[in-house]
Design a protein around this motif. Structure first.
Motif, PDB file in Angstrom:
ATOM      1  N   ASP A  42       0.840  -1.194   0.000  1.00 25.15           N
ATOM      2  CA  ASP A  42       0.000   0.000   0.000  1.00 25.15           C
ATOM      3  C   ASP A  42       0.872   1.241   0.000  1.00 25.15           C
ATOM      4  O   ASP A  42       2.091   1.175   0.146  1.00 25.15           O
ATOM      5  N   THR A  43       0.242   2.383  -0.116  1.00 24.06           N
ATOM      6  CA  THR A  43       0.946   3.658  -0.092  1.00 24.06           C
ATOM      7  C   THR A  43       1.510   3.923   1.297  1.00 24.06           C
ATOM      8  O   THR A  43       0.817   3.773   2.305  1.00 24.06           O
ATOM      9  N   VAL A  44       2.763   4.344   1.319  1.00 19.09           N
ATOM     10  CA  VAL A  44       3.405   4.763   2.563  1.00 19.09           C
ATOM     11  C   VAL A  44       3.995   6.140   2.320  1.00 19.09           C
ATOM     12  O   VAL A  44       4.649   6.382   1.310  1.00 19.09           O
ATOM     13  N   LEU A  45       3.732   7.035   3.248  1.00 16.71           N
ATOM     14  CA  LEU A  45       4.309   8.377   3.200  1.00 16.71           C
ATOM     15  C   LEU A  45       5.340   8.507   4.307  1.00 16.71           C
ATOM     16  O   LEU A  45       5.072   8.152   5.456  1.00 16.71           O
ATOM     17  N   VAL A  46       6.510   8.996   3.960  1.00 19.22           N
ATOM     18  CA  VAL A  46       7.523   9.332   4.948  1.00 19.22           C
ATOM     19  C   VAL A  46       7.469  10.848   5.070  1.00 19.22           C
ATOM     20  O   VAL A  46       7.662  11.564   4.087  1.00 19.22           O
ATOM     21  N   LEU A  47       7.158  11.313   6.267  1.00 19.12           N
ATOM     22  CA  LEU A  47       7.060  12.752   6.526  1.00 19.12           C
ATOM     23  C   LEU A  47       8.241  13.164   7.390  1.00 19.12           C
ATOM     24  O   LEU A  47       8.483  12.580   8.443  1.00 19.12           O
ATOM     25  N   ILE A  48       8.977  14.155   6.928  1.00 18.81           N
ATOM     26  CA  ILE A  48      10.163  14.625   7.648  1.00 18.81           C
ATOM     27  C   ILE A  48      10.072  16.140   7.775  1.00 18.81           C
ATOM     28  O   ILE A  48       9.715  16.823   6.818  1.00 18.81           O
ATOM     29  N   GLU A  49      10.393  16.633   8.959  1.00 16.98           N
ATOM     30  CA  GLU A  49      10.458  18.087   9.127  1.00 16.98           C
ATOM     31  C   GLU A  49      11.653  18.449   9.991  1.00 16.98           C
ATOM     32  O   GLU A  49      12.049  17.693  10.859  1.00 16.98           O
ATOM     33  N   GLN A  50      12.213  19.597   9.684  1.00 11.19           N
ATOM     34  CA  GLN A  50      13.232  20.180  10.549  1.00 11.19           C
ATOM     35  C   GLN A  50      12.647  21.477  11.053  1.00 11.19           C
ATOM     36  O   GLN A  50      12.277  22.348  10.266  1.00 11.19           O
ATOM     37  N   GLU A  51      12.534  21.566  12.335  1.00  4.44           N
ATOM     38  CA  GLU A  51      11.859  22.646  13.042  1.00  4.44           C
ATOM     39  C   GLU A  51      11.845  23.978  12.300  1.00  4.44           C
ATOM     40  O   GLU A  51      12.818  24.697  12.226  1.00  4.44           O
ATOM     41  N   ASP A  52      10.719  24.265  11.736  1.00  5.09           N
ATOM     42  CA  ASP A  52      10.402  25.528  11.066  1.00  5.09           C
ATOM     43  C   ASP A  52      11.298  25.886   9.877  1.00  5.09           C
ATOM     44  O   ASP A  52      11.237  26.993   9.374  1.00  5.09           O
ATOM     45  N   ALA A  53      12.142  24.961   9.414  1.00  4.63           N
ATOM     46  CA  ALA A  53      13.042  25.281   8.308  1.00  4.63           C
ATOM     47  C   ALA A  53      12.562  24.674   6.985  1.00  4.63           C
ATOM     48  O   ALA A  53      12.536  25.357   5.972  1.00  4.63           O
ATOM     49  N   TRP A  54      12.193  23.402   7.004  1.00  2.89           N
ATOM     50  CA  TRP A  54      11.755  22.730   5.787  1.00  2.89           C
ATOM     51  C   TRP A  54      11.013  21.460   6.161  1.00  2.89           C
ATOM     52  O   TRP A  54      11.098  20.982   7.284  1.00  2.89           O
ATOM     53  N   PHE A  55      10.266  20.938   5.191  1.00  4.09           N
ATOM     54  CA  PHE A  55       9.647  19.627   5.361  1.00  4.09           C
ATOM     55  C   PHE A  55       9.766  18.867   4.050  1.00  4.09           C
ATOM     56  O   PHE A  55       9.949  19.451   2.987  1.00  4.09           O
ATOM     57  N   GLY A  56       9.688  17.562   4.168  1.00  8.41           N
ATOM     58  CA  GLY A  56       9.764  16.718   2.988  1.00  8.41           C
ATOM     59  C   GLY A  56       8.749  15.599   3.068  1.00  8.41           C
ATOM     60  O   GLY A  56       8.381  15.151   4.163  1.00  8.41           O
ATOM     61  N   VAL A  57       8.288  15.166   1.908  1.00  9.97           N
ATOM     62  CA  VAL A  57       7.371  14.036   1.810  1.00  9.97           C
ATOM     63  C   VAL A  57       7.970  13.073   0.793  1.00  9.97           C
ATOM     64  O   VAL A  57       8.336  13.473  -0.309  1.00  9.97           O
ATOM     65  N   VAL A  58       8.085  11.825   1.199  1.00 11.55           N
ATOM     66  CA  VAL A  58       8.499  10.767   0.284  1.00 11.55           C
ATOM     67  C   VAL A  58       7.336   9.795   0.212  1.00 11.55           C
ATOM     68  O   VAL A  58       6.828   9.346   1.230  1.00 11.55           O
ATOM     69  N   ARG A  59       6.913   9.505  -1.006  1.00  4.78           N
ATOM     70  CA  ARG A  59       5.789   8.590  -1.201  1.00  4.78           C
ATOM     71  C   ARG A  59       6.303   7.323  -1.860  1.00  4.78           C
ATOM     72  O   ARG A  59       6.969   7.370  -2.895  1.00  4.78           O
ATOM     73  N   VAL A  60       5.969   6.196  -1.240  1.00  3.34           N
ATOM     74  CA  VAL A  60       6.358   4.899  -1.773  1.00  3.34           C
ATOM     75  C   VAL A  60       5.079   4.104  -2.006  1.00  3.34           C
ATOM     76  O   VAL A  60       4.314   3.857  -1.075  1.00  3.34           O
ATOM     77  N   ASP A  64       7.192   0.704  -6.806  1.00  2.78           N
ATOM     78  CA  ASP A  64       7.471   1.865  -7.655  1.00  2.78           C
ATOM     79  C   ASP A  64       8.596   2.692  -7.052  1.00  2.78           C
ATOM     80  O   ASP A  64       8.843   2.661  -5.840  1.00  2.78           O
ATOM     81  N   ASP A  65       9.276   3.463  -7.903  1.00  5.01           N
ATOM     82  CA  ASP A  65      10.300   4.378  -7.413  1.00  5.01           C
ATOM     83  C   ASP A  65       9.664   5.392  -6.466  1.00  5.01           C
ATOM     84  O   ASP A  65       8.537   5.844  -6.698  1.00  5.01           O
ATOM     85  N   PRO A  66      10.371   5.764  -5.414  1.00  3.10           N
ATOM     86  CA  PRO A  66       9.829   6.768  -4.500  1.00  3.10           C
ATOM     87  C   PRO A  66       9.661   8.116  -5.189  1.00  3.10           C
ATOM     88  O   PRO A  66      10.445   8.483  -6.062  1.00  3.10           O
ATOM     89  N   ARG A  67       8.623   8.817  -4.796  1.00  5.30           N
ATOM     90  CA  ARG A  67       8.387  10.186  -5.264  1.00  5.30           C
ATOM     91  C   ARG A  67       8.710  11.113  -4.111  1.00  5.30           C
ATOM     92  O   ARG A  67       8.415  10.814  -2.954  1.00  5.30           O
TER      93      ARG A  67
END
Length: 178
Positions: A42-60, A64-67
């Motif tokens: 199934d779909t898995v989202l990796v959510l990453i944040e660095q305190e108030d600087a940036w965030f990232g989302v990786v979707r697997v 399939d290749d990660p987005r």
């Protein structure tokens, strides 16, 4: 301070787990970690944040290749976890093109502390790869889950993961791992 969580979509809704990224060195490692969270592909989202600087989302999605989506590429580039997400492909570089080849440098004596001219400084600054403070990656990564590209780009790093989780109907499960 970093926060990272996995959100795995299951038959019963979203399941969240916090994750430690200390052993993750590459995007492939991160994708494998995400795949382990969902045995049903199934779909898995990796959510990453660095305190108030940036965030990232990786979707697997299964095999399939990660987005990837990163809110501020320059801020993420200064972060060890952000470097995992900023692949050569995402940055538009050839694989392995990490910088100048030391053998190809013109060593004209200025490397010994002699002052360089302003013209030399301008050449170096103009030729360096610069990463901008703008979003990078797949802005449509969450379109089918209810978060449009426009909404994703408008999110502030300080509350983005909560807003994303709320849109997915997963805010309560994300809050349990915070």
């Amino acid at each position: 301070m970093y926060f990272a969580a996995l959100l795995a979509r299951t038959e019963d809704g979203w399941e969240a787990s916090d994750t430690e990224l200390d052993d993750v060195e590459t995007l492939s490692d991160l994708a494998d970690l995400a795949r382990e969270a969902s045995p049903e592909d199934d779909t898995v989202l990796v959510l990453i944040e660095q305190e108030d600087a940036w965030f990232g989302v990786v979707r697997v999605d299964g095999e399939d290749d990660p987005r990837i989506y990163v809110s501020d590429a320059a801020a993420a580039a200064r972060s060890s976890y952000g470097e995992i997400l900023l692949t050569d492909e995402l940055l538009g570089r050839e694989p392995g093109d990490d910088g100048p080849d030391l053998d190809a440098l013109d060593l004209d004596g200025t490397e010994d502390g002699e002052p360089s001219s302003a013209e030399d400084d301008e050449e170096e600054a103009g030729s360096a790869d610069t990463i901008t403070h703008s979003p990078l990656g797949d802005g449509r990564i969450l379109d089918d889950l209810g978060v449009t590209e426009k909404e994703l780009r408008a999110l502030d790093a300080d509350d983005a993961l909560n807003t994303i989780a709320e849109s997915l109907g997963a805010s309560e499960v994300l809050e349990t791992v915070r």
